[in-house]
Write an enzyme that holds these catalytic residues in place. Structure first.
Site, mmCIF file in Angstrom:
data_model
loop_
_atom_site.group_PDB
_atom_site.id
_atom_site.type_symbol
_atom_site.label_atom_id
_atom_site.label_comp_id
_atom_site.label_asym_id
_atom_site.label_seq_id
_atom_site.Cartn_x
_atom_site.Cartn_y
_atom_site.Cartn_z
ATOM 1 N N SER A 190 0.836 -1.202 0.000
ATOM 2 C CA SER A 190 0.000 0.000 0.000
ATOM 3 C C SER A 190 0.872 1.255 0.000
ATOM 4 O O SER A 190 1.663 1.455 -0.914
ATOM 5 C CB SER A 190 -0.947 -0.045 1.204
ATOM 6 O OG SER A 190 -2.004 0.869 1.059
ATOM 7 N N HIS A 243 -7.018 -6.541 1.692
ATOM 8 C CA HIS A 243 -5.985 -5.610 1.245
ATOM 9 C C HIS A 243 -4.589 -6.027 1.717
ATOM 10 O O HIS A 243 -3.614 -5.901 0.978
ATOM 11 C CB HIS A 243 -6.338 -4.215 1.767
ATOM 12 C CG HIS A 243 -5.379 -3.145 1.399
ATOM 13 N ND1 HIS A 243 -4.955 -2.911 0.107
ATOM 14 C CD2 HIS A 243 -4.746 -2.212 2.172
ATOM 15 C CE1 HIS A 243 -4.114 -1.893 0.090
ATOM 16 N NE2 HIS A 243 -3.969 -1.455 1.321
ATOM 17 N N ASP A 284 -0.619 -4.688 -3.596
ATOM 18 C CA ASP A 284 -1.986 -4.150 -3.624
ATOM 19 C C ASP A 284 -2.088 -2.628 -3.599
ATOM 20 O O ASP A 284 -2.816 -2.048 -2.791
ATOM 21 C CB ASP A 284 -2.816 -4.736 -2.490
ATOM 22 C CG ASP A 284 -4.303 -4.787 -2.853
ATOM 23 O OD1 ASP A 284 -4.605 -5.123 -4.011
ATOM 24 O OD2 ASP A 284 -5.156 -4.498 -1.990
#
Length: 391
Positions: free
Chosen positions: A192, A352, A217
């Site tokens: 992220s 996530h 991700d």
């Protein structure tokens, strides 16, 4: 810490939260903070929201909430959500002081040979986000997991300066302090927000021994499109916890993390005890860093493609590359993937935080990436070519 102080806290219990009616009118796009649990797991999102928020909550679980809330009657066993210590996964932790500053960065380390898998966590997480994965990766490679500034046990002169340039400099400074002018081969792994930092570090082409880049991700198009929802998402999450166990429980039941064991080791360092409020609050003050958010993701696709090392992109859903959610921003990455400029893997049935929800699959992908690209402790190893002896 006197636990008796916690009893006076008017706790926002899970039971109370689940009884509150839904106030959300529209689910936002996939977000860079897809990990944060929203206040009410009983809110039934639209069909895309489990991907968009990384909650991964199944239809069956929502049916359970609708049809039978009897599980609320029995309080969960504290042991089920009790914290786990870092030492069960890493071999060592230490502080790295940066010269000519008051910045001290905390790192977790494991393994004794092979290239260094240097892990950068997402916004609101800590280095222990990679704990479960490390316990297996360290059998084949070394692992360093860094607490970025404003997170975990790191302490800096300005914890709110989360500009991508500052965080890049932090990473380079830590690497230099740990390894001097001749670092071993490094595979940067970023999740992220940490994925953005990893890309920017690689794109600088300063780290001479960088041998690989893994981004987990995060895609420019969907990340940029989600920024307008960030403050709402951050303000919607639970803000106070009477205990660390309650925070772990909320994270798991709220769907932010699917793996209870990972939550038990990764959630504690994301919290701090507030003496004035007599409760636990979030360590990272993400809501106060909005001025830096665009810089994390703007131009990320082109920078990623420009990095002159083998690249792997791990996604929790194909919607991340949906050109309708980023239009022109998604196109360079899609074309680059079709041209074979990087490897892409979609990890199914995960939220996530892929490294936490599916650590075994994550480990396999990382080790296969290292093996396929022949990355050894000194860089790419060519069969039949012997390295000269070090004098």
């Amino acid at each position: 810490m006197d636990s008796s102080n916690l009893s006076s806290l008017p706790e926002e219990s899970l039971e109370e939260e689940l009884e509150q009616p839904s106030k959300r009118s529209e689910a936002p796009l996939p977000t860079a903070y897809a990990s944060v649990p929203l206040r009410s797991p009983s809110q039934i999102p639209n069909p895309l929201s489990k991907l968009e928020f990384g909650t991964g909550a199944s239809a069956e679980s929502y049916n359970l909430l609708e049809e039978d809330n009897s599980w609320l009657a029995a309080r969960s066993s504290p042991q089920k959500y009790s914290p786990l210590d870092w030492s069960g996964y890493f071999d060592e932790e230490k502080d790295v002081s940066i010269p000519d500053s008051n910045d001290v960065f905390h790192v977790y380390m494991a393994g004794t040979e092979g290239p260094v898998v240097f892990c950068l966590h997402g916004g609101g997480y800590s280095g222990l986000s990679f704990a479960l994965s490390t316990s297996k990766i360290k059998e084949k490679a070394r692992v360093v997991a860094l607490d970025l500034r404003g997170h975990g046990k790191s302490s800096t002169e300005n914890d709110l300066d989360l500009s991508v340039e500052t965080m890049c400099n932090d990473v380079l400074a830590v690497v230099k302090e740990m390894y001097g002018e001749s670092p071993p081969a490094i595979v940067l792994v970023g999740h992220s927000m940490g994925g953005s930092v990893a890309v920017h570090v690689a794109a600088k082409k300063i780290l001479s021994t960088l041998a690989g880049l893994v981004v987990v991700d995060v895609v420019e198009g969907t990340a940029m499109a989600s920024l307008i929802h960030m403050q709402k998402i951050l303000s919607s999450r639970m803000q106070h916890f009477s205990s660390i166990e309650k925070a772990i429980e909320w994270t798991v039941k709220g769907g932010a993390l699917r793996n209870i064991d990972s939550a038990r080791v990764s959630i504690p360092p994301t919290l701090k005890y507030d003496d004035s409020k007599k409760c636990y609050v979030y360590r990272a003050q993400l809501e106060e860093t909005e001025q830096y958010w665009r810089g994390w993701y703007e131009g990320l696709s082109e920078k990623f493609l420009s990095c002159p090392v083998p690249k792997l992109l791990l996604l929790a859903g194909t919607d991340r590359l949906d050109s309708s959610k980023g239009m022109e921003l998604a196109r360079p990455l899609t074309i680059g993937q079709m041209q074979g400029k990087f490897q892409m893997v979609v990890v199914r049935h995960t939220g996530h935080a892929i490294q936490e929800d599916a650590p075994e699959e994550f480990v396999t992908l990382i080790l296969n990436f290292i093996s396929r690209n022949r990355i050894g402790p000194h860089g790419v190893e060519i069969p039949g070519l012997r390295r000269p002896l070090q004098s």
